[in-house]
Scaffold this active site. Structure first.
Site, PDB file in Angstrom:
ATOM      1  N   GLY A 264       4.131   8.273   1.424  1.00  0.00           N
ATOM      2  CA  GLY A 264       3.941   7.440   0.239  1.00  0.00           C
ATOM      3  C   GLY A 264       3.386   8.229  -0.923  1.00  0.00           C
ATOM      4  O   GLY A 264       4.132   8.872  -1.670  1.00  0.00           O
TER       5      GLY A 264
ATOM      6  N   ASN B 278      -4.303  -7.431   2.263  1.00  0.00           N
ATOM      7  CA  ASN B 278      -4.010  -8.799   1.819  1.00  0.00           C
ATOM      8  C   ASN B 278      -4.460  -9.851   2.833  1.00  0.00           C
ATOM      9  O   ASN B 278      -3.809 -10.872   3.019  1.00  0.00           O
ATOM     10  CB  ASN B 278      -2.515  -8.956   1.500  1.00  0.00           C
ATOM     11  CG  ASN B 278      -2.132  -8.162   0.272  1.00  0.00           C
ATOM     12  OD1 ASN B 278      -2.825  -8.229  -0.744  1.00  0.00           O
ATOM     13  ND2 ASN B 278      -1.057  -7.398   0.359  1.00  0.00           N
TER      14      ASN B 278
ATOM     15  N   ASN C 224       2.100  -5.999   5.552  1.00  0.00           N
ATOM     16  CA  ASN C 224       1.071  -6.019   4.506  1.00  0.00           C
ATOM     17  C   ASN C 224       0.642  -7.397   4.008  1.00  0.00           C
ATOM     18  O   ASN C 224       0.279  -7.558   2.842  1.00  0.00           O
ATOM     19  CB  ASN C 224       1.508  -5.127   3.332  1.00  0.00           C
ATOM     20  CG  ASN C 224       1.542  -3.666   3.736  1.00  0.00           C
ATOM     21  OD1 ASN C 224       0.992  -3.303   4.776  1.00  0.00           O
ATOM     22  ND2 ASN C 224       2.198  -2.831   2.949  1.00  0.00           N
TER      23      ASN C 224
ATOM     24  N   TYR D 223       2.296 -10.149   3.420  1.00  0.00           N
ATOM     25  CA  TYR D 223       3.187 -10.966   2.586  1.00  0.00           C
ATOM     26  C   TYR D 223       3.845 -12.059   3.440  1.00  0.00           C
ATOM     27  O   TYR D 223       3.498 -12.226   4.613  1.00  0.00           O
ATOM     28  CB  TYR D 223       4.190 -10.062   1.860  1.00  0.00           C
ATOM     29  CG  TYR D 223       3.459  -9.120   0.920  1.00  0.00           C
ATOM     30  CD1 TYR D 223       2.750  -9.623  -0.176  1.00  0.00           C
ATOM     31  CD2 TYR D 223       3.398  -7.753   1.149  1.00  0.00           C
ATOM     32  CE1 TYR D 223       2.018  -8.786  -1.017  1.00  0.00           C
ATOM     33  CE2 TYR D 223       2.667  -6.904   0.314  1.00  0.00           C
ATOM     34  CZ  TYR D 223       1.985  -7.439  -0.769  1.00  0.00           C
ATOM     35  OH  TYR D 223       1.260  -6.615  -1.590  1.00  0.00           O
TER      36      TYR D 223
ATOM     37  N   GLN E 163      13.687  -2.508  -0.808  1.00  0.00           N
ATOM     38  CA  GLN E 163      12.797  -3.322   0.018  1.00  0.00           C
ATOM     39  C   GLN E 163      12.795  -4.771  -0.477  1.00  0.00           C
ATOM     40  O   GLN E 163      12.457  -5.055  -1.630  1.00  0.00           O
ATOM     41  CB  GLN E 163      11.372  -2.763   0.012  1.00  0.00           C
ATOM     42  CG  GLN E 163      10.570  -3.367   1.170  1.00  0.00           C
ATOM     43  CD  GLN E 163       9.098  -3.073   1.132  1.00  0.00           C
ATOM     44  OE1 GLN E 163       8.484  -3.114   0.064  1.00  0.00           O
ATOM     45  NE2 GLN E 163       8.508  -2.802   2.278  1.00  0.00           N
TER      46      GLN E 163
ATOM     47  N   THR F 232       4.810   0.428  -4.827  1.00  0.00           N
ATOM     48  CA  THR F 232       4.759  -0.476  -5.982  1.00  0.00           C
ATOM     49  C   THR F 232       4.245   0.272  -7.208  1.00  0.00           C
ATOM     50  O   THR F 232       3.238   0.970  -7.137  1.00  0.00           O
ATOM     51  CB  THR F 232       3.868  -1.685  -5.628  1.00  0.00           C
ATOM     52  OG1 THR F 232       4.571  -2.467  -4.663  1.00  0.00           O
ATOM     53  CG2 THR F 232       3.562  -2.544  -6.845  1.00  0.00           C
TER      54      THR F 232
HETATM   55  C1  8OZ Z   1       0.272  -1.943  -3.731  1.00  0.00           C
HETATM   56  C2  8OZ Z   1       0.137  -2.793  -4.805  1.00  0.00           C
HETATM   57  C3  8OZ Z   1       0.904  -3.930  -4.866  1.00  0.00           C
HETATM   58  C4  8OZ Z   1       1.795  -4.238  -3.866  1.00  0.00           C
HETATM   59  C5  8OZ Z   1       2.559  -3.459  -0.271  1.00  0.00           C
HETATM   60  C6  8OZ Z   1       4.080  -4.194  -1.963  1.00  0.00           C
HETATM   61  O1  8OZ Z   1       1.402  -3.182   0.044  1.00  0.00           O
HETATM   62  C7  8OZ Z   1       2.883  -3.700  -1.688  1.00  0.00           C
HETATM   63  C8  8OZ Z   1       1.920  -3.383  -2.763  1.00  0.00           C
HETATM   64  C9  8OZ Z   1       1.161  -2.240  -2.723  1.00  0.00           C
HETATM   65  O2  8OZ Z   1       3.440  -3.573   0.574  1.00  0.00           O
END
Ligand code: 8OZ
Length: 367
Positions: free
Chosen positions: A325, A238, A181, A183, A97, A25
């Protein structure tokens, strides 16, 4: 002996080497449209066996951070086409993605300022990024509302539509479903964020249902051999947590096995952090074995904190692809540097998220 520099066929994707650029990101896409400098950025890195784009929202509802790109508007697709054309011209392959953030969002980023959506109305102890006056600011995510079961077919459909647009209109070689992650799809999987009592909560089968429905629909839209999926069994990123991740993820990959996917992409440990987490043990070899035993023929892609020796060891132990990464942020020619054992440029954390060309397209390649 297989090396990082050997080619590989992953589903329909013919990759020149085993080195993948992980999704990263970068928050440089105002109005969710990748900028001109994104064309340069991805083309500079086209010697990777596969580039995976930064997470890209499948819908306005699926967006959770300022200035991340989308895949749901004509201008977004046109801008991505310029990126994929440049990557192809440079001899590379690129997958996008597909991202729905679920509860990792903020009312300022949602349609009509509404609450972000989630399996259950449980706020995440997590931050998101809002960009104000060009500066990235970390703010608490907003309390989510629980999705009604009647909304889930629409989300499956939206993932599939984005996948179809990605390959048919934007010129991507493939798509990667973001199942990691913390989401939306990971929120459904994990017991800490999913308290539903319908067919999408409770048992492992129920919690995995949305992710598997999305995967089947995306595979049908893009072609299974052009579809990959990213998973992160134990990441705390997260506020993701599951009471018992091994049987959950073993079940998921057993269901993925027969689908004919291009690859399965696994983040080992804490995303961008330790590869081993003391109170969250996990057997990744058993996970790969479960996938293979279920007929899974896709490439097995691993990620998190790899350097060349660790990556070579992974290939000897039966993994197929290694995603790098942060080293790819600061080394556009990472493949060459790994091959030659050259020194790597150090990355600058201050320019990861937001901003312009600086820290994005100005890292030098070897002469
Ligand atoms: C870092 C900052 C914001 C989003 C992920 C899409 O961790 C992200 C993300 C990473 O998969």
């Amino acid at each position: 002996m297989t090396t990082l520099f050997d080619p590989l066929k992953a589903g329909d994707l013919e990759l020149a080497n085993r080195i993948v650029m992980a999704p990263l990101t970068r928050n440089r896409s105002p109005n969710a449209i990748p900028p001109d400098i994104a064309v340069t950025y991805y083309a500079q890195r086209a010697t990777a066996g596969l580039l995976i784009t930064e997470a890209t929202a499948i819908s306005h509802q699926g967006q959770g951070y300022s200035d991340v790109p989308g895949l749901y508007g004509t201008e977004q697709l046109d801008a991505w086409k310029r990126v994929t054309d440049a990557v192809h011209e440079a001899g590379g392959k690129i997958a996008v993605q597909l991202w729905h953030v679920g509860r990792i969002s903020h009312v300022d980023l949602q349609p009509e300022g509404g609450a972000p959506v989630a399996p259950s109305a449980i706020p995440a102890k997590a931050k998101t990024v809002l960009i104000k006056n060009g500066k990235a600011e970390y703010v608490d995510t907003s309390p989510p509302r629980a999705l009604d079961a009647s909304e889930l077919p629409g989300i499956v459909h939206t993932f599939a539509a984005a996948a179809r647009n990605a390959v048919e209109t934007a010129g991507f070689n493939g798509v990667e479903i973001h199942g990691a992650n913390g989401y939306l799809l990971d929120q459904f999987l994990k017991s800490g964020s999913n308290r539903r009592t319908d067919d999408y909560g409770g048992s492992i089968e129920n919690r995995a249902r949305l992710l598997l429905e999305v995967t089947r629909a995306v595979a049908e839209a893009a072609g299974p051999g052009r579809t990959g999926i990213r998973l992160s069994p134990v990441t705390p990123a997260n506020d993701a947590q599951d009471d018992d991740p091994q049987p959950l993820f073993d079940y998921v990959v057993r269901e993925l096995g027969p689908l004919g996917l291009a690859y399965v992409h696994v983040i080992e440990g804490a995303t961008g952090g330790p590869r081993e987490i003391k109170d969250r043990p996990f057997d990744y070899e058993a996970l790969r074995a479960a996938y293979r035993a279920a007929g899974g023929k896709g490439a097995w892609m691993v990620n998190n904190g790899y350097d060349r020796p660790l990556a070579e060891q992974a290939l000897q132990e039966g993994d197929d692809l290694v995603a790098f990464g942060r080293p790819f942020i600061s080394n556009p020619d990472l493949v060459r540097r790994l091959r030659e054992g050259a020194e790597l440029n150090q990355w600058d954390k201050d320019t990861f998220y937001g901003g312009g060309a600086e820290g994005y397209i100005d890292y030098p390649a070897l002469a």
